[in-house]
Design an enzyme around this catalytic site. Structure first.
Site, mmCIF file in Angstrom:
data_model
loop_
_atom_site.group_PDB
_atom_site.id
_atom_site.type_symbol
_atom_site.label_atom_id
_atom_site.label_comp_id
_atom_site.label_asym_id
_atom_site.label_seq_id
_atom_site.Cartn_x
_atom_site.Cartn_y
_atom_site.Cartn_z
ATOM 1 N N GLY A 5 -5.925 -9.795 -4.908
ATOM 2 C CA GLY A 5 -6.233 -8.371 -4.927
ATOM 3 C C GLY A 5 -4.982 -7.535 -4.721
ATOM 4 O O GLY A 5 -3.888 -7.877 -5.188
ATOM 5 N N SER A 6 -5.125 -6.461 -3.975
ATOM 6 C CA SER A 6 -4.038 -5.486 -3.831
ATOM 7 C C SER A 6 -2.811 -6.019 -3.101
ATOM 8 O O SER A 6 -1.773 -5.352 -3.076
ATOM 9 C CB SER A 6 -4.554 -4.240 -3.114
ATOM 10 O OG SER A 6 -5.544 -3.598 -3.894
ATOM 11 N N ALA A 7 -2.908 -7.201 -2.515
ATOM 12 C CA ALA A 7 -1.734 -7.798 -1.870
ATOM 13 C C ALA A 7 -0.634 -8.105 -2.879
ATOM 14 O O ALA A 7 0.515 -8.347 -2.495
ATOM 15 C CB ALA A 7 -2.129 -9.069 -1.122
ATOM 16 N N MET A 8 -0.957 -8.062 -4.179
ATOM 17 C CA MET A 8 0.055 -8.271 -5.225
ATOM 18 C C MET A 8 0.769 -6.982 -5.615
ATOM 19 O O MET A 8 1.807 -7.018 -6.282
ATOM 20 C CB MET A 8 -0.587 -8.873 -6.480
ATOM 21 C CG MET A 8 -0.939 -10.345 -6.377
ATOM 22 S SD MET A 8 0.483 -11.421 -6.062
ATOM 23 C CE MET A 8 1.405 -11.247 -7.592
ATOM 24 N N LYS A 9 0.235 -5.833 -5.222
ATOM 25 C CA LYS A 9 0.794 -4.556 -5.684
ATOM 26 C C LYS A 9 2.259 -4.331 -5.304
ATOM 27 O O LYS A 9 3.013 -3.759 -6.105
ATOM 28 C CB LYS A 9 -0.076 -3.396 -5.192
ATOM 29 C CG LYS A 9 -1.406 -3.303 -5.923
ATOM 30 C CD LYS A 9 -2.312 -2.234 -5.336
ATOM 31 C CE LYS A 9 -3.643 -2.194 -6.076
ATOM 32 N NZ LYS A 9 -4.612 -1.283 -5.449
#
Length: 400
Positions: free
Chosen positions: A127-131
């Site tokens: 999820g957003s941990a890749m942003k």
């Protein structure tokens, strides 16, 4: 153990080097079986000790992480969870825990769910941990600056709509990080070709085995860029459509903490600091760390992970789970990952809570408090000095 053989994990994988070799001696015995002489023989051999293996795991941090994780899994009535703690400058694994778990002294009483080392073997969509990585790619290319502003209203890619949890008409790059904007992140990713983004994810270790030495480690999943649909390049930028283990995700964050270099991870103490692989410029890593501090400040999605006395760079992630080929709305993985101190990171902590069913499901809610306690305790255990004034009400949990 009483068998003298590695049963699981590192002991099993290093059995050949740890066990050593028995010696042999040809002797002469009398008719009562007593040894009366030693004989020279080509069959005589000297015993050899096995190699030593000094683990990097810190029992105090391991215990702290285990206790905090179990409390969160119980409170949120989750299916499972995991925590990884890394030395941000060496890649040494300071703690790695899973829930549910089992007593290694009684392996026969454990079921398959309890025996899984999820942090190493299980793949998650982060999820957003890749942003932060998508933002890092854009900054590193020179195509954008932290103050550049983007239209972040919902928009379509073919029949699909890219949108945020809350509507933000415009956000600068700092705002894209702080508010965790899918729209903004996908527009940054669209500045590059599919192959460029594929190569970047690959350089971060997605789809690549870590060779940690732990049995059963996954390589993760990163499909060939030639098979990507347009919407997939967008969704990968915010952590859907690629998969990796929690340990792989924590390792990827060493690119940010070690000034742009991806470090190898190790369960063993390193006598010499390992050499990393350059992924982004050191100046870019510094910029991203500064942006990520906003996530744990007022207005950020990760305020629950703020640690008193320290500037903490972090990112939350909440991903719907894929069931029978479709994303469902009632099963989630909540993630919280970050580092401290932000200017000169010493520790990376990664937390994931799988399928929370009570008291929230967002990563900041379910995994953030675990991150906070583990990070705070780890910094204290390692003797890291605060980087900003402490409040008068701060408490730190440190196991005895």
């Amino acid at each position: 153990n009483i068998d003298g053989k590695g049963q699981e994990g590192l002991e099993l994988s290093r059995e050949d080097s740890l066990r050593g070799e028995d010696g042999a001696k040809v002797v002469l015995r009398d008719n009562k079986g007593n040894i009366v002489d030693s004989l020279d023989s080509p069959r005589n051999s000297v015993p050899k000790n096995g190699q030593d293996m000094i683990l990097s795991l810190d029992q105090r941090i391991q215990t702290l992480a285990y206790d905090e994780l179990n409390k969160a899994v119980a409170y949120h009535k989750a299916k499972a969870g995991a925590v990884v703690v890394l030395d941000a400058q060496t890649g040494e694994i300071l703690a790695l825990v899973n829930s549910p778990a089992y007593d290694p002294n009684q392996p026969g009483q454990a079921n398959s769910e309890q025996r899984r080392n999820r942090a190493v073997t299980d793949m998650i969509e982060p999820g957003s941990a890749m942003k932060p990585f998508t933002i890092a790619k854009a900054l590193d290319s020179g195509k954008v600056d932290p103050t550049d502003t983007f239209n972040t209203l919902p928009y379509k890619i073919g029949p699909a709509t890219v949108q945020d949890t809350h509507v933000y008409p415009t956000l600068d790059v700092r705002g894209i990080m702080q508010k965790s904007s899918n729209v903004g992140t996908s527009k940054l990713s669209a500045m590059f070709t599919p192959k460029e983004m594929y190569d970047f994810y690959h350089d971060l270790g997605v789809g690549v085995r870590m060779h940690s030495g732990f049995p059963g480690e996954t390589a993760g999943l990163l499909r060939s860029w030639r098979r990507w649909q347009k919407i997939e390049q967008a969704t990968m930028s915010f952590g859907y459509g690629l998969q990796l283990s929690l340990l792989q995700l924590a390792r990827a964050y060493t690119v940010l903490t070690h000034d742009g270099e991806l470090l190898p991870v190790s369960f063993e103490k390193q006598a010499v600091a390992p050499k990393g692989k350059r992924v982004i410029k050191a100046s870019t890593a510094k910029k991203v760390r500064e942006l990520m501090v906003s996530v744990t400040e007022a207005g950020g999605t990760g305020i629950a992970g703020a640690v008193d006395g320290f500037d903490v760079g972090a990112k939350t992630g909440t991903a719907r789970k894929l069931v029978n080929g479709r994303y469902v709305d009632n099963k989630h993985v909540g993630t919280f990952i970050g580092f401290a101190p932000a200017k000169n990171p010493r520790v990376i902590v990664a937390v994931t809570i799988d399928e929370p069913t009570a008291n929230g499901y967002y990563g900041g809610v379910v995994a953030g408090p675990v991150f906070k306690e583990v990070m705070s305790g780890s910094l204290n255990i390692l003797g890291v000095s605060p980087t900003k004034p402490l409040s008068n009400t701060a408490t730190v949990k440190v196991p005895s």
